[in-house]
Design an enzyme around this catalytic site. Structure first.
Site, PDB file in Angstrom:
ATOM      1  N   TYR A  59       0.833  -1.202   0.000  1.00  0.00           N
ATOM      2  CA  TYR A  59       0.000   0.000   0.000  1.00  0.00           C
ATOM      3  C   TYR A  59       0.867   1.251   0.000  1.00  0.00           C
ATOM      4  O   TYR A  59       0.545   2.253  -0.647  1.00  0.00           O
ATOM      5  CB  TYR A  59      -0.925   0.011   1.221  1.00  0.00           C
ATOM      6  CG  TYR A  59      -1.835  -1.186   1.336  1.00  0.00           C
ATOM      7  CD1 TYR A  59      -2.221  -1.921   0.223  1.00  0.00           C
ATOM      8  CD2 TYR A  59      -2.321  -1.590   2.579  1.00  0.00           C
ATOM      9  CE1 TYR A  59      -3.066  -3.019   0.333  1.00  0.00           C
ATOM     10  CE2 TYR A  59      -3.156  -2.692   2.701  1.00  0.00           C
ATOM     11  CZ  TYR A  59      -3.508  -3.408   1.576  1.00  0.00           C
ATOM     12  OH  TYR A  59      -4.335  -4.490   1.689  1.00  0.00           O
ATOM     13  N   LEU A  75     -10.561  -1.755   1.809  1.00  0.00           N
ATOM     14  CA  LEU A  75     -10.006  -2.580   2.881  1.00  0.00           C
ATOM     15  C   LEU A  75     -11.076  -2.908   3.925  1.00  0.00           C
ATOM     16  O   LEU A  75     -12.167  -2.315   3.918  1.00  0.00           O
ATOM     17  CB  LEU A  75      -8.841  -1.833   3.541  1.00  0.00           C
ATOM     18  CG  LEU A  75      -7.675  -1.477   2.616  1.00  0.00           C
ATOM     19  CD1 LEU A  75      -6.666  -0.591   3.353  1.00  0.00           C
ATOM     20  CD2 LEU A  75      -7.007  -2.733   2.088  1.00  0.00           C
ATOM     21  N   HIS A  80     -10.231   1.655   7.459  1.00  0.00           N
ATOM     22  CA  HIS A  80     -10.615   2.724   6.542  1.00  0.00           C
ATOM     23  C   HIS A  80     -10.066   4.087   6.943  1.00  0.00           C
ATOM     24  O   HIS A  80      -9.501   4.810   6.104  1.00  0.00           O
ATOM     25  CB  HIS A  80     -12.140   2.791   6.417  1.00  0.00           C
ATOM     26  CG  HIS A  80     -12.710   1.667   5.623  1.00  0.00           C
ATOM     27  ND1 HIS A  80     -14.070   1.469   5.481  1.00  0.00           N
ATOM     28  CD2 HIS A  80     -12.127   0.667   4.924  1.00  0.00           C
ATOM     29  CE1 HIS A  80     -14.284   0.408   4.718  1.00  0.00           C
ATOM     30  NE2 HIS A  80     -13.125  -0.099   4.388  1.00  0.00           N
ATOM     31  N   LYS A  98     -17.677   2.203   2.284  1.00  0.00           N
ATOM     32  CA  LYS A  98     -18.475   2.423   3.474  1.00  0.00           C
ATOM     33  C   LYS A  98     -18.362   1.214   4.406  1.00  0.00           C
ATOM     34  O   LYS A  98     -18.107   0.088   3.925  1.00  0.00           O
ATOM     35  CB  LYS A  98     -19.927   2.735   3.109  1.00  0.00           C
ATOM     36  CG  LYS A  98     -20.587   1.701   2.187  1.00  0.00           C
ATOM     37  CD  LYS A  98     -21.007   0.457   2.910  1.00  0.00           C
ATOM     38  CE  LYS A  98     -21.276  -0.687   2.000  1.00  0.00           C
ATOM     39  NZ  LYS A  98     -21.301  -1.988   2.714  1.00  0.00           N
ATOM     40  N   ASP A 179     -22.480  -2.677   7.554  1.00  0.00           N
ATOM     41  CA  ASP A 179     -22.418  -3.095   6.156  1.00  0.00           C
ATOM     42  C   ASP A 179     -23.584  -2.574   5.341  1.00  0.00           C
ATOM     43  O   ASP A 179     -23.390  -1.987   4.262  1.00  0.00           O
ATOM     44  CB  ASP A 179     -22.363  -4.621   6.086  1.00  0.00           C
ATOM     45  CG  ASP A 179     -22.151  -5.127   4.668  1.00  0.00           C
ATOM     46  OD1 ASP A 179     -21.345  -4.505   3.944  1.00  0.00           O
ATOM     47  OD2 ASP A 179     -22.777  -6.131   4.289  1.00  0.00           O
TER      48      ASP A 179
END
Length: 324
Positions: A59, A75, A80, A98, A179
């Protein structure tokens, strides 16, 4: 012609491979230029549709690449904020999956860094880019259903057979609300422009993550009810029920995957108006809107402040559940 925004994908997730990387590749004004992954096998799936893709084995190497203008971060949820901040510090615009943060207060550092750098940072909340949601909002604001009384919705799927999935792990920020609750909560906020004043919740947990959540809430001018679950048969819908009509969305969140995007407006006298969008890809529209904001300074349809508000509603559920 204006040079396209050169995108890098920070991690070779299946979702990135199946949806967002192809959307970047297809979007006008964008170029899928690089991928960061240490796995050649995972890189192959991306190179299948973008053969000249540059592959970084870390990364950090991606963020150090001067040829990358913007990064997409798919990720696990708990990473995040960290990598969004690192990308901003490296001078990259950021579109992060998100939920960008696990608590509303965690947005503040990202908002501060966005403002300090002058770069665009946003949560990849794709549904507000879809014309069905802009149409729903316009109908509501034009008074098509009269005074709004109730917003209700469901978003469910069943992943119990995949215990290793990051959504089933507390340490990676799993759970149905992080989620998919962002969609049932955020869509109500997007259409109405209102924020909840009180929340009640019935939550069922497994291994520290919520797998079923029935949430009811008071908004200033209407009542709200939704169910999210990772242990139920696949289903999704949202409805805005007013005194003079109902707006129903039968494929509100996964257009072209769950089904065809369709909005029905029902009013007195058995008047029913149905609008369908069979060809719209909200992931592509999201990338194109992001590019317009970067290149032209256009207002982005989903600023971090909006995403923070959705997380505040999720935080209210945790408080109602007694988790603070």
């Amino acid at each position: 012609m204006t040079n396209p925004i050169r995108w890098g994908v920070l991690g070779a997730s299946n979702f990135a491979k199946e949806h967002m990387a192809p959307a970047i590749h297809a979007a006008s004004g964008a170029k899928l230029a690089a991928l960061a992954t240490s796995s050649p096998d995972k890189a192959a799936g991306f190179q299948a549709f973008q053969p000249d893709l540059k592959v970084h084995n870390s990364y950090e190497a991606m963020l150090a690449d001067p040829e990358i203008d913007a990064v997409y971060v798919p990720l696990p949820n708990n990473l995040h904020v960290e990598w969004t901040l690192k990308a901003l510090d490296a001078g990259k615009h950021v579109l992060c999956e998100k939920p960008l943060a696990m608590r509303a207060a965690d947005f503040d550092a990202v908002i501060e860094r966005r403002d300090a750098t002058g770069l665009l940072a946003a949560e990849a909340y794709m549904i507000v880019h879809h014309p069905q949601w802009r149409h729903a909002k316009a109908l509501y604001e034009d008074g098509a259903i009269g005074r709004l009384v109730l917003v209700d919705g469901v978003f469910s799927y069943d992943n119990r057979s995949d215990p290793g999935n990051i959504r089933n792990k507390s340490e990676t920020g799993g759970g149905s609300l992080p989620d998919i609750g962002v969609y049932t909560f955020g869509s109500a906020r997007f259409v109405t422009g209102e924020e909840p004043t009180a929340v009640e919740a019935h939550v069922r947990r497994e291994n520290g993550v919520d797998v079923f959540a029935h949430v009811t809430a008071d908004f200033p001018s209407f009542r709200y009810s939704s169910v999210t679950s990772m242990r139920m048969f696949t289903r999704q819908y949202m409805a805005f029920h007013g005194e003079k009509g109902v707006i129903r969305l039968t494929c509100p969140f996964n257009a072209n995957v769950f089904g065809q995007a369709e909005l029905t407006l029902e009013r007195a006298g058995m008047v029913v108006e149905t609008t369908r969008w069979p060809g719209e890809n909200h992931y592509v529209l999201q990338v194109e809107n992001f590019g317009r904001s970067v290149r032209l300074g256009a207002d982005y349809p989903c600023p971090l402040e909006f995403s923070r508000g959705t997380q505040e509603m999720i935080d209210m559920v945790w408080a109602a559940e007694g988790l603070g």
